[in-house]
Design an enzyme around this catalytic site. Structure first.
Site, PDB file in Angstrom:
ATOM      1  N   LYS A 105      -0.822   4.842   4.507  1.00  0.00           N
ATOM      2  CA  LYS A 105      -1.441   3.895   5.361  1.00  0.00           C
ATOM      3  C   LYS A 105      -0.869   3.609   6.689  1.00  0.00           C
ATOM      4  O   LYS A 105       0.324   3.434   6.871  1.00  0.00           O
ATOM      5  CB  LYS A 105      -1.656   2.606   4.546  1.00  0.00           C
ATOM      6  CG  LYS A 105      -2.743   1.569   5.059  1.00  0.00           C
ATOM      7  CD  LYS A 105      -3.061   0.606   4.321  1.00  0.00           C
ATOM      8  CE  LYS A 105      -3.850  -0.481   4.810  1.00  0.00           C
ATOM      9  NZ  LYS A 105      -5.196   0.154   5.134  1.00  0.00           N
ATOM     10  N   HIS A 158       0.819  -1.117   0.037  1.00  0.00           N
ATOM     11  CA  HIS A 158      -0.057  -0.101  -0.083  1.00  0.00           C
ATOM     12  C   HIS A 158       0.949   1.119  -0.027  1.00  0.00           C
ATOM     13  O   HIS A 158       2.112   1.143   0.163  1.00  0.00           O
ATOM     14  CB  HIS A 158      -0.944   0.078   1.296  1.00  0.00           C
ATOM     15  CG  HIS A 158      -2.039  -0.861   1.108  1.00  0.00           C
ATOM     16  ND1 HIS A 158      -1.969  -2.138   1.348  1.00  0.00           N
ATOM     17  CD2 HIS A 158      -3.460  -0.527   0.709  1.00  0.00           C
ATOM     18  CE1 HIS A 158      -3.365  -2.760   1.115  1.00  0.00           C
ATOM     19  NE2 HIS A 158      -4.169  -1.806   0.711  1.00  0.00           N
TER      20      HIS A 158
END
Length: 293
Positions: free
Chosen positions: A185, A181
């Site tokens: 995040k 990600h």
């Protein structure tokens, strides 16, 4: 010369059409968005505006957001008539359902007001503790909730494939879940990766809490054949990649989902909104929404 065709309109038909149009407008799903000025919030607002059956009726954000007081659709160059508000109760007053992709503490604060007002919820927030999940479950006794770590239709079809694969590859295959990600995040592993692990563990008759391995360092010894491993990578602006590796002797199987845009989460969320229409209470997930049970 041919006579022009007459287009006689019965008296009062324009009023009937206007009433029908008004009724259709009233039947639209009235949707509020939490985290309205964030990346996911913007994607949700754009998807709501582009849909034919949903209407933005509320927009929430934290008090420190510079968007407070501004029109929620201003980033699109469009006036929605809905201001971004930090007042949860005011932001939900005209809505039938809230879509929330924020953080656990914020989601639970929103959910308490939803429960008071009878507003349904679509929750895509991840990182809940067991205690926080129990609070969501308690709320579902009074309101209808769809909660899933990933609203993407493709991801949920992938979960179904993993369920089938795990059942067929129950022995002789080592299982690793690898997720990647963007740098912003804040939780790891991702909620989607954990959901993949839960689906696999359930198919294998294992308790994920007992068999999950989240880190390896130093002399780890041989791999436990019952382990379900997780690896998290963070960097750049990657929306979300998930791969589950089933590594056997002489072969390996990889099941991968890659998201190129958050729009897939927004479209899945609107499917969840439609699913909740007419439901008064209960806790559901995207398997329920997509008929994958």
């Amino acid at each position: 010369m041919a006579k022009a065709a007459s287009s006689t309109v019965p008296a009062g038909s324009s009023g009937t059409a206007a009433a029908a149009a008004g009724e259709q407008q009233q039947q639209k799903h009235r949707v509020a968005v939490a985290g309205a000025s964030g990346r996911m919030g913007h994607m949700l607002i754009e998807a709501i505006r582009a849909s034919g059956d949903c209407k933005l009726t509320g927009a929430l954000d934290i008090p420190a957001s510079p968007a407070i007081g501004n029109d929620a659709a201003a980033f699109l160059g469009h006036a929605s008539g809905v201001p971004v508000s930090a007042d949860i109760r005011a932001g939900l007053a005209h809505s039938g359902v809230l879509i929330d992709f924020t953080r656990p503490e914020g989601t639970l604060a929103h959910l308490r007001v939803c429960r008071d007002l009878g507003v349904s919820a679509v929750i895509g927030t991840t990182g809940f503790t067991d205690r926080q999940k129990a609070e969501v479950e308690a709320s579902a006794r009074d309101i209808a909730i769809v909660m899933a770590p990933n609203m993407s239709v493709g991801v949920n079809v992938t979960l179904k494939l993993l369920q089938m694969a795990a059942g067929a590859l129950a022995s002789g295959y080592d299982i690793e879940v690898i997720e990647t990600h963007h740098r912003h995040k804040v939780d790891a592993p991702s909620g989607t990766a954990l959901k993949m692990g839960e689906v696999i563990a359930h198919a294998l008759g294992r308790d994920l809490k007992q068999h999950a391995v989240f880190s390896r360092e130093g002399i780890t010894g041989e791999r436990d054949p019952s382990a379900i491993g997780f690896s998290s990578i963070r960097g750049g602006d990657i929306v979300g990649d998930h791969t589950v590796l089933f590594a056997g002797t002489g072969e390996r199987i990889e099941i991968t989902h890659k998201a190129a845009s958050r729009s897939t989460y927004a479209e899945g969320s609107l499917r969840a909104v439609r699913f909740l229409a007419g439901r008064k209470s209960g806790l559901f997930d995207m398997f329920d929404v997509l008929g994958l049970r």
